[in-house]
Design an enzyme around this catalytic site. Structure first.
Site, PDB file in Angstrom:
ATOM      1  N   GLU A  13      28.441  35.537  51.444  1.00  0.00           N
ATOM      2  CA  GLU A  13      29.502  36.419  51.918  1.00  0.00           C
ATOM      3  C   GLU A  13      29.513  36.311  53.445  1.00  0.00           C
ATOM      4  O   GLU A  13      28.453  36.450  54.076  1.00  0.00           O
ATOM      5  CB  GLU A  13      29.227  37.868  51.491  1.00  0.00           C
ATOM      6  CG  GLU A  13      30.363  38.782  51.921  1.00  0.00           C
ATOM      7  CD  GLU A  13      30.167  40.249  51.540  1.00  0.00           C
ATOM      8  OE1 GLU A  13      29.162  40.564  50.884  1.00  0.00           O
ATOM      9  OE2 GLU A  13      31.040  41.044  51.936  1.00  0.00           O
ATOM     10  N   ARG A  53      14.195  36.016  44.709  1.00  0.00           N
ATOM     11  CA  ARG A  53      14.605  35.802  46.090  1.00  0.00           C
ATOM     12  C   ARG A  53      13.369  35.652  46.968  1.00  0.00           C
ATOM     13  O   ARG A  53      12.271  36.056  46.583  1.00  0.00           O
ATOM     14  CB  ARG A  53      15.496  36.939  46.582  1.00  0.00           C
ATOM     15  CG  ARG A  53      14.807  38.294  46.631  1.00  0.00           C
ATOM     16  CD  ARG A  53      15.809  39.430  46.813  1.00  0.00           C
ATOM     17  NE  ARG A  53      16.402  39.449  48.139  1.00  0.00           N
ATOM     18  CZ  ARG A  53      17.715  39.327  48.366  1.00  0.00           C
ATOM     19  NH1 ARG A  53      18.559  39.176  47.369  1.00  0.00           N
ATOM     20  NH2 ARG A  53      18.184  39.385  49.582  1.00  0.00           N
ATOM     21  N   LYS A  88      20.454  41.420  54.840  1.00  0.00           N
ATOM     22  CA  LYS A  88      21.497  41.312  55.853  1.00  0.00           C
ATOM     23  C   LYS A  88      21.776  42.668  56.494  1.00  0.00           C
ATOM     24  O   LYS A  88      21.983  42.764  57.695  1.00  0.00           O
ATOM     25  CB  LYS A  88      22.772  40.763  55.229  1.00  0.00           C
ATOM     26  CG  LYS A  88      23.059  39.341  55.636  1.00  0.00           C
ATOM     27  CD  LYS A  88      24.454  38.960  55.234  1.00  0.00           C
ATOM     28  CE  LYS A  88      24.426  38.145  53.955  1.00  0.00           C
ATOM     29  NZ  LYS A  88      25.757  37.874  53.415  1.00  0.00           N
TER      30      LYS A  88
HETATM   31  P1  ATP Z   1      21.810  40.761  51.449  1.00  0.00           P
HETATM   32  O1  ATP Z   1      21.469  41.320  50.104  1.00  0.00           O
HETATM   33  O2  ATP Z   1      20.678  40.702  52.408  1.00  0.00           O
HETATM   34  O3  ATP Z   1      23.069  41.314  52.050  1.00  0.00           O
HETATM   35  P2  ATP Z   1      23.070  38.730  50.044  1.00  0.00           P
HETATM   36  O4  ATP Z   1      22.240  38.186  48.959  1.00  0.00           O
HETATM   37  O5  ATP Z   1      24.057  39.739  49.624  1.00  0.00           O
HETATM   38  O6  ATP Z   1      22.137  39.232  51.182  1.00  0.00           O
HETATM   39  P3  ATP Z   1      24.920  36.616  50.229  1.00  0.00           P
HETATM   40  O7  ATP Z   1      25.694  36.121  51.370  1.00  0.00           O
HETATM   41  O8  ATP Z   1      25.657  37.227  49.091  1.00  0.00           O
HETATM   42  O9  ATP Z   1      23.851  37.606  50.821  1.00  0.00           O
HETATM   43  O10 ATP Z   1      23.976  35.470  49.695  1.00  0.00           O
HETATM   44  C1  ATP Z   1      24.423  34.189  49.373  1.00  0.00           C
HETATM   45  C2  ATP Z   1      23.471  33.563  48.397  1.00  0.00           C
HETATM   46  O11 ATP Z   1      22.172  33.508  48.931  1.00  0.00           O
HETATM   47  C3  ATP Z   1      23.392  34.368  47.114  1.00  0.00           C
HETATM   48  O12 ATP Z   1      23.473  33.472  46.025  1.00  0.00           O
HETATM   49  C4  ATP Z   1      22.058  35.025  47.174  1.00  0.00           C
HETATM   50  O13 ATP Z   1      21.538  35.179  45.889  1.00  0.00           O
HETATM   51  C5  ATP Z   1      21.244  34.048  48.027  1.00  0.00           C
HETATM   52  N1  ATP Z   1      20.196  34.772  48.737  1.00  0.00           N
HETATM   53  C6  ATP Z   1      20.346  35.822  49.558  1.00  0.00           C
HETATM   54  N2  ATP Z   1      19.157  36.272  50.007  1.00  0.00           N
HETATM   55  C7  ATP Z   1      18.229  35.459  49.459  1.00  0.00           C
HETATM   56  C8  ATP Z   1      16.806  35.403  49.522  1.00  0.00           C
HETATM   57  N3  ATP Z   1      16.098  36.282  50.246  1.00  0.00           N
HETATM   58  N4  ATP Z   1      16.170  34.434  48.836  1.00  0.00           N
HETATM   59  C9  ATP Z   1      16.877  33.552  48.112  1.00  0.00           C
HETATM   60  N5  ATP Z   1      18.200  33.549  48.006  1.00  0.00           N
HETATM   61  C10 ATP Z   1      18.889  34.491  48.653  1.00  0.00           C
HETATM   62 MG    MG Z   2      25.471  39.204  48.004  1.00  0.00          MG
END
Ligand code: ATP
Ligand code: MG
Length: 637
Positions: free
Chosen positions: A111, A337, A347
């Site tokens: 995102e 994750r 984030k």
């Molecule tokens: P946050 O929860 O911190 O806002 P997010 O997962 O919502 O992060 P996205 O931009 O939606 O952020 O993430 C893009 C991709 O990266 C998704 O498929 C998510 O599952 C993966 N991702 C995000 N954080 C991690 C992590 N700590 N380890 C592995 N994959 C991750």
């Molecule tokens: Mg997300």
């Protein structure tokens, strides 16, 4: 000896059929992680480092060259199987069964509401890595269905970070926002099929009606609206007739489902916020659970890999695709994750650190963002190596940040030129060295890699050494300069202490005097006498001033997010940045390229700050120390 298949595949030489027969073992985090012996045994490999030696101390055991040869010879090539994990096993099973006509299509779906962090890097390496390995494709798709907080700047930063990591989406760049019309039509289809309805409960009521883990939900009074009324209301939601919160579109599934996600989840909500791409065209936006599965399907994804927190959303993912009878129904697979100690990888929390000014920005070198790590001096190779080593698991855990540091140390150990810099200078005067005389010493850039060449290091009568390399009253075990001592100046001469000059007011030593032995030119004595200490130095007249930023871990405790009731910013490490403004570096660093990495001998790995360093003033960031000083601290505690 048990074999970790995952690690073996890390060496590209193995994949390409290999002149080496390799063996490795896993050890604890604070010591070398892996030991790999090469068949030729010219050297011992520890991680990616090559140690050209016939006897090497590994984990308290001494191995002879012959031992190494024997062990290496006893191994077969088959041991060098490529990396595998449960996701790759699923994919291989699918390929064998010719599922998806043998296609493998993955995607990375960020995102655009923040910068990528090292957790995202794990997901990028996994998705793009799998596509590469199985001859498939990986899409870069922006999951941009929540206009608040999303921006084109974030899109651009994410694209450049993915590229920097070394991955290429070719012409497969997509935006969920490009599917808005398509998704709207899908939603209308669900309404026509009696599978979705417009609900006019308030947000609070919806929550209340949803029930809890122990209490079933109850049906919304709007659940029985007619298809016509639903279509009409949904169309008017789109037209902007209602304010946010007045209505939502919900799937009609089961308010008593044990899985709360299935209790008539919201598919669309009204949000009168302009979108960074679609502007004011839309005032209703699809929810993640509705958007994601359909975007995957539209793009023909075969394996939709996401993190564990979406496990309970999988039934909904499948429900939407099943009820819309789409042609392509990707398989959602969840993995754990990445959580990393001494930092945060959420984030929301990272945005908070930036907005509240705890760090200088998304690219602050203390941030776990890719922009921050890059500015800190991390290489894409080290981050990919790290991603591979942590592997892919089904259960959440916290990875020691020491492993990330280990990876960059190993990478820089191979590629970083060695130079001399003095962080906290103390004047050293060689009394018997002629005024005005300058000698140049040829100093190799890398002790094991002559191909990296060498540079000239000038020596003159007045030098600067590290303040910490001199003590008037040294404790036992201090082998550097002190009264009565002779030490080696790296590459140059043996020098012997003769006296000090002190500041009359403070009593602080401001200058150390010594004499050099001209017969020890190059740093070796013809009479074979030994000195215990070697110290680095720069010539006062030739060195360049530099600002040096010593970065340390952002948080002072391993799990800053672990204390539920506490504000995580309480655990910020107050000493995560120390700025030294009177450091000196050797003249070869004039014009050093922004971002380039060096080993400052005896001090650590540093890189030229790509933002603040210029011809007018060099600025260096410490990437990582030479050794893991935290492991020692942790052991003591
Ligand atoms: P946050 O929860 O911190 O806002 P997010 O997962 O919502 O992060 P996205 O931009 O939606 O952020 O993430 C893009 C991709 O990266 C998704 O498929 C998510 O599952 C993966 N991702 C995000 N954080 C991690 C992590 N700590 N380890 C592995 N994959 C991750
Ligand atoms: Mg997300």
């Amino acid at each position: 000896m048990p074999l970790s298949l995952r690690f073996v595949a890390f060496y590209p030489t193995l994949r390409s059929g290999a002149s080496h027969s390799l063996k490795h073992e896993r050890t604890s985090l604070s010591s070398p992680l892996f030991v790999v012996f090469s068949r030729s045994a010219e050297c011992v490999r520890i991680g990616k480092g090559l140690y050209p030696t016939s006897r090497t101390e590994i984990q308290g055991r001494t191995k002879d060259r012959e031992d190494i040869d024997r062990e290496a010879a006893s191994m077969s090539r088959e041991e060098a199987t490529p990396a595998t994990d449960f996701i790759r096993e699923i994919i291989e099973g699918d390929l064998k069964a010719n599922k998806n006509q043998g296609r493998v299509a993955t995607r990375f779906p960020p995102e655009p509401n923040g910068y990528l962090h090292v957790g995202h890097a794990k997901s990028i390496c996994l998705n793009f890595g799998i596509a590469e390995q199985y001859g498939g494709t990986c899409n870069l798709r922006f999951d941009d269905t929540d206009p608040s907080g999303e921006s084109m700047d974030y899109v651009e930063s994410i694209k450049s970070d993915v590229r920097w990591l070394g991955f290429d989406w070719a012409d497969r760049l997509f935006f969920a926002s490009d599917y808005f019309e398509h998704l709207y039509q899908y939603a209308a289809q669900l309404i026509r099929d009696g599978k979705a309805y417009v609900c006019s409960l308030s947000p609070e009521e919806i929550k209340e009606y949803r029930g809890s883990l122990t209490k079933p939900g109850k049906d919304s009074p709007y659940r029985t609206r007619s298809v016509e009324e639903n279509l009409d209301l949904f169309q008017r939601m789109r037209a902007g007739e209602f304010e946010g919160g007045a209505h939502v579109l919900r799937a009609k599934i089961d308010m008593a489902s044990p899985n709360i996600n299935m209790r008539d989840p919201t598919l669309y909500r009204i949000k009168k916020v302009p979108h960074y791409r679609t502007g004011n065209t839309w005032c209703i936006y699809p929810m993640y659970d509705f958007t994601h599965c359909l975007s995957d399907s539209i793009e023909g994804i075969t394996h939709s890999i996401c993190t564990l927190e979406f496990e309970n959303n999988r039934p909904l993912y499948d429900w939407v695709l099943d009820h819309l009878k789409v042609e392509c129904h990707p398989q959602q697979i969840e993995f754990a994750r990445l959580n990393l100690s001494y930092t945060v990888l959420s984030k929301r929390k990272l945005v908070g650190l930036v907005e509240k000014g705890y760090v200088s920005g998304w690219d602050d070198p203390r941030m776990p963002t890719l922009a921050g790590l890059r500015r800190r001096g991390y290489t894409p190779e080290a981050i990919r190596d790290f991603s591979e080593r942590i592997g892919v698991a089904k259960r959440d855990s916290i990875v020691d940040i020491g492993l990330l540091e280990h990876c960059i140390r190993e990478d820089l150990n191979q590629r970083a030129p060695r130079v001399m810099a003095v962080l906290r200078p103390l004047r050293l005067v060689i009394d018997n060295y002629p005024e005005g005389k300058v000698e140049e010493f040829d100093a190799p850039y890398h002790p094991q890699n002559p191909d990296m060449g060498s540079r000239k290091v000038p020596l003159s009568r007045v030098l600067h050494i590290e303040r910490g390399d001199f003590l008037e009253d040294p404790p036992k075990g201090f082998f550097r300069l002190a009264p009565g001592r002779e030490v080696r100046l790296r590459y140059a001469y043996y020098v012997t202490y003769t006296g000090v000059v002190k500041d009359e007011q403070t009593g602080q030593v401001v200058e150390v005097h010594c004499t050099h032995d001209p017969k020890t030119r190059g740093g070796w004595s013809p009479d074979g006498r030994k000195v215990k200490g070697t110290i680095h130095w720069v010539s006062a007249a030739h060195s360049l001033p530099a600002e040096v930023r010593l970065y340390d871990r952002l948080f002072g405790i391993a799990n800053p997010s672990g204390k539920r009731d506490a504000d995580f910013t309480r655990f910020l490490n107050p000493n995560s940045l120390e700025t030294l403004t009177s450091s000196l570096v050797e003249p070869s660093l004039a014009g050093a390229a922004p971002g380039s990495g060096y080993q400052f001998e005896r001090l650590g790995y540093f890189c030229v700050d790509p933002v603040d360093s210029s011809d007018r003033g060099l600025v260096f960031n410490r990437t990582v120390t030479l050794r893991d000083s935290w492991a020692k601290i942790a052991k003591k505690e």
